[in-house]
Design a protein around this motif. Sequence first.
Motif, PDB file in Angstrom:
ATOM      1  N   ARG A  40      25.792  10.376  34.652  1.00  0.00           N
ATOM      2  CA  ARG A  40      25.317  10.926  35.929  1.00  0.00           C
ATOM      3  C   ARG A  40      24.156  10.114  36.509  1.00  0.00           C
ATOM      4  NH1 ARG A  40      26.036  15.823  38.064  1.00  0.00           N
ATOM      5  NH2 ARG A  40      23.776  16.183  38.301  1.00  0.00           N
ATOM      6  N   SER A  41      23.340   9.538  35.656  1.00  0.00           N
ATOM      7  CA  SER A  41      22.207   8.754  36.162  1.00  0.00           C
ATOM      8  C   SER A  41      22.617   7.340  36.549  1.00  0.00           C
ATOM      9  CB  SER A  41      21.087   8.703  35.124  1.00  0.00           C
ATOM     10  OG  SER A  41      21.544   8.144  33.904  1.00  0.00           O
ATOM     11  N   HIS A  42      23.641   6.778  35.885  1.00  0.00           N
ATOM     12  CA  HIS A  42      23.967   5.368  36.092  1.00  0.00           C
ATOM     13  C   HIS A  42      25.446   5.092  36.393  1.00  0.00           C
ATOM     14  CE1 HIS A  42      20.038   5.020  34.107  1.00  0.00           C
ATOM     15  NE2 HIS A  42      19.966   3.801  34.610  1.00  0.00           N
ATOM     16  N   GLY A  43      26.295   6.098  36.374  1.00  0.00           N
ATOM     17  CA  GLY A  43      27.688   5.900  36.739  1.00  0.00           C
ATOM     18  C   GLY A  43      28.570   5.478  35.590  1.00  0.00           C
ATOM     19  N   PHE A  44      29.726   4.942  35.943  1.00  0.00           N
ATOM     20  CA  PHE A  44      30.695   4.445  34.970  1.00  0.00           C
ATOM     21  C   PHE A  44      30.235   3.106  34.390  1.00  0.00           C
ATOM     22  CE2 PHE A  44      33.286   7.402  37.356  1.00  0.00           C
ATOM     23  CZ  PHE A  44      34.259   7.852  36.465  1.00  0.00           C
ATOM     24  N   LEU A  48      30.224  15.604  35.232  1.00  0.00           N
ATOM     25  CA  LEU A  48      30.281  14.391  36.047  1.00  0.00           C
ATOM     26  C   LEU A  48      29.470  14.599  37.332  1.00  0.00           C
ATOM     27  CD1 LEU A  48      34.059  13.474  35.614  1.00  0.00           C
ATOM     28  CD2 LEU A  48      32.109  12.782  34.222  1.00  0.00           C
ATOM     29  N   GLY A  49      29.819  13.871  38.370  1.00  0.00           N
ATOM     30  CA  GLY A  49      29.089  13.946  39.626  1.00  0.00           C
ATOM     31  C   GLY A  49      27.916  12.982  39.646  1.00  0.00           C
ATOM     32  N   ALA A  50      27.051  13.132  40.653  1.00  0.00           N
ATOM     33  CA  ALA A  50      25.909  12.233  40.850  1.00  0.00           C
ATOM     34  C   ALA A  50      26.417  10.787  40.914  1.00  0.00           C
ATOM     35  CB  ALA A  50      24.862  12.443  39.767  1.00  0.00           C
TER      36      ALA A  50
END
Length: 459
Positions: free
Chosen positions: A150-154, A354-356
């Motif tokens: 959520r803070s940095h993505g995939f 997930l999200g963000a």
Amino acid sequence: MTFSSENVTSLRAAVTGEVFVRGDEGMADAVAAQNTVVLHQPDIAVRVATEDDVSTAVRFAAEHRLPVSVQSTGHGAWKPVTAGLLLLTSRLDSVAVDEDERIATIGAGARWSAVLDAAAPFGLAPITGSSPHVGAVGYTLGGGLGPLARSHGFSADWARGFRVVIADGSVVTATTAENAELFWALRGGKGGLGVVTGMRLELVPLRTVFGGSLFFDTPDVETALRAWVDWTATAPDDVTTSVALLSMPPIDEIPAPFRGKFLLALRFTYPGDPDEGARLLQPLRSAAPVYIDGVTEIPTTAMGSIHADPEDATPVWDLGALLKPIDQDFVTTLLESVGPTADSPFVSTEIRHLGAATARDVEGGSAVGGRNSAFTFTLIGVVPPLFEQMDVVANSFLERARHWISPETNINFSSHVDTPEHFAQAWPPATFDRLARTRATYDPDSLFAFGPVEAVPQA
């Protein structure tokens, strides 16, 4: 699809690595997958030692019309390879870090643990998967959702380039500036495009995280789970959490505090000041009596302890899906199916928030599936005599929970991709169609086995 012993002799002479033919001593160990239920029996397996070995093996396969599958650490095998050529890339495990560029150059066989260890002395870290035992490249090719999602993505959002052996055996570089369409596809498209021999991954400045797991004992599982679901509705974008309903067997291999218990593990990761992390965690810490509190400041090299995924090869039955936003009715349905009183056959039922940052695509776009979903959902079982029962329980739950099931999945979380329809659901329709066109461009004769009627993806 024919080859002779003379052909094999020539192949052995042309590569630095090892060549196995079905029936050879040592082949079963060489091709073993992490899931011991998946037993590969290809016609030929090549455990490559160099990128040139990959090119040679691909040209050999093309000449003899052998479909090519790829395996590194073996974590992504969803069905046995029973024909063709299986490329084993585990020996391509180099990792080099450029501190100034904040780039890790990662071989196809390197595990996340090696990348974490190589980056840490520079105060850097990769956006890793949840298990440091998993191969970094294969995981990233499918997207990659870890404790910093959520803070940095995939993980794929941080890929900056790939070296790829394509269907004619040549080596190409894929970046935003060179073979840009292939680069787009490799960030989330997983397989069927070529053999990735190396990846350049941007690292982030990060030495520690405030992370770990809160464990809640059986009487408090429902209260803590319901509190977490409510909490996720307004969770901070820079906090990544997940929960797992754990049915721990009463065996000596399980640590005494967990042995024979049904627990809720609530995982928490905040990449910032530990005092602020503790403040953000407090609503979850106070939701119910905590049985074991394992959340504290840890070095990035210890991020694998947050999920504490097992590393030993084992028989596994799993089912994965993505979810829309969930609510208390979902919790009721879930607990009735796999809760403490349900006599569930599963050792773990996991939900990741997930999200963000996971919802935001990278500049220029990527082929990652699942950005529009709110949660991942995974059922895991490890007792083969119960596998048939797991099918029944899982299908019953999915039918009852269909209101919350997302129409789109992610290829890393799709588990048994047995039909073309299920395969297509791993990406948005437009992305799936574009991937098909890109695969046809770089692999016009479908040399690289990938999909429900083929073999295994790069893993």
